[in-house]
Scaffold this active site. Structure first.
Site, mmCIF file in Angstrom:
data_model
loop_
_atom_site.group_PDB
_atom_site.id
_atom_site.type_symbol
_atom_site.label_atom_id
_atom_site.label_comp_id
_atom_site.label_asym_id
_atom_site.label_seq_id
_atom_site.Cartn_x
_atom_site.Cartn_y
_atom_site.Cartn_z
ATOM 1 C CD GLU A 21 59.112 -1.098 63.876
ATOM 2 O OE1 GLU A 21 58.691 -2.199 63.425
ATOM 3 O OE2 GLU A 21 59.963 -0.404 63.289
ATOM 4 N NE ARG A 104 64.433 0.977 71.222
ATOM 5 C CZ ARG A 104 63.867 0.771 70.034
ATOM 6 N NH1 ARG A 104 63.658 -0.463 69.601
ATOM 7 N NH2 ARG A 104 63.511 1.786 69.268
ATOM 8 C CG ASN A 106 64.349 -1.183 66.027
ATOM 9 O OD1 ASN A 106 63.526 -0.630 66.758
ATOM 10 N ND2 ASN A 106 64.495 -0.863 64.753
ATOM 11 C CD GLU A 125 66.032 7.182 67.168
ATOM 12 O OE1 GLU A 125 66.164 8.200 66.459
ATOM 13 O OE2 GLU A 125 64.937 6.653 67.410
ATOM 14 C CG ASN A 151 63.830 -0.407 61.422
ATOM 15 O OD1 ASN A 151 63.017 -1.126 61.992
ATOM 16 N ND2 ASN A 151 64.050 0.841 61.787
ATOM 17 C CG ASP A 200 60.742 1.931 60.573
ATOM 18 O OD1 ASP A 200 60.954 0.819 61.073
ATOM 19 O OD2 ASP A 200 60.575 2.951 61.260
#
Length: 293
Positions: A21, A104, A106, A125, A151, A200
């Protein structure tokens, strides 16, 4: 209309990663940064020399963003940290969501003013405990709440519109940005069909079009500023997580992918899953900015 159908992404770093990511181009140094969240790694690629460097982070890094003052900002559970690559050190800058156990950070992005936009999410999730923030130093400001997986923060070329995704909700949103970073007129920008993947990470090009990676969707979609679907870049792996425009002309696209969620059979059929890819775009991206705080 710009045709993307003939683009063939090429693997450039076969990492066998779990959840790559944080795609980020640092123009001044001509290097590409990204992370593997689940392996707690920060990676850097120098495309000119082929040099590859990796550092172990103390916790799951959701994103890494170069700072104007040197070093980088890394988003990890419950805080933003300064990362010094030369020393390999991490220093906490500010706490984030210390009251939300199980979350957390992201995904993050630096807009043209040097302001950081980032999101949090339920690490399992399993809850709508994620939120979006902006940060310019001091305390982060929460601007949206109640999302499971945040995201793709990205902004329009003129900096007046924020795009973000509700990944599990398969929806891309747009919102107007006020002078103080407040959001208004939040609206649906595009929806992804039930069996077409999950939106995403994102990037916006010089024409104001929005590119979004699709987790379980086998590629990247490009949308016009009005939300019309313009094209699709197909990948040889199903989980495309984020992209960044780089290179001297900002037409080299670097793309992170993931093997997370794949069965053993799917991994065998997708040996390049969890690797880094690249392709040439017919349209340039926007110049990347550095964090001003």
């Amino acid at each position: 209309m710009t045709d993307l159908s003939s683009i063939k992404p090429e693997p450039i770093w076969e990492l066998g990663g779990v959840l790559l990511e944080g795609a980020c181009w640092e123009a001044a140094a001509s290097v590409f940064w990204f992370v593997d969240i689940k392996k707690k790694l920060i990676h850097r690629l120098d495309p000119a020399t082929g040099k590859r460097d990796s550092w172990t982070a103390p916790d799951q890094p959701g994103f890494v963003l170069p700072r104007a003052s040197g070093g980088l900002v890394v988003g990890m559970p419950f805080g933003l940290y300064h990362f010094d690559p030369a020393a390999g050190s991490f220093t906490k800058l500010v706490s984030v969501e210390a009251d939300r156990a199980g979350n957390r950070l992201n995904d993050g992005f630096t807009d043209a003013t040097g302001r950081v936009w980032f999101g949090s999410m339920s690490d399992g999730e399993c809850a709508d405990s994620g939120a979006f923030y902006h940060w310019t130093g001091g305390e982060p400001v929460r601007v949206l709440d109640g999302i499971c997986i945040t995201n793709g923060p990205a902004t329009s070329p003129d900096g007046t519109v924020l795009y973000h995704t509700d990944t599990l909700g398969q929806t891309i949103y747009a919102a107007d940005i006020g002078a103080d970073g407040s959001l208004s007129n939040r609206r649906v920008f595009a929806r992804i069909g039930k069996d077409e993947g999950y939106p995403d990470g994102m990037a916006v090009d010089a024409e104001g079009c929005v590119w979004v990676g699709l987790f379980f969707g086998w590629g990247i979609r490009r949308y016009a500023p009005d939300g019309t679907l313009l094209g699709f870049v197909r990948f040889p792996v199903s989980n495309v997580t984020k992209l960044a425009f780089g290179g001297p002309d900002l037409k080299t696209v670097y793309v992170t992918t993931a093997s997370l969620g794949l069965s053993d059979e799917q991994k065998a059929a997708q040996p390049l899953a969890g690797g880094l890819f690249t392709f040439k775009s017919p349209v340039a991206g926007l110049p990347p900015a550095k964090v001003r705080a």
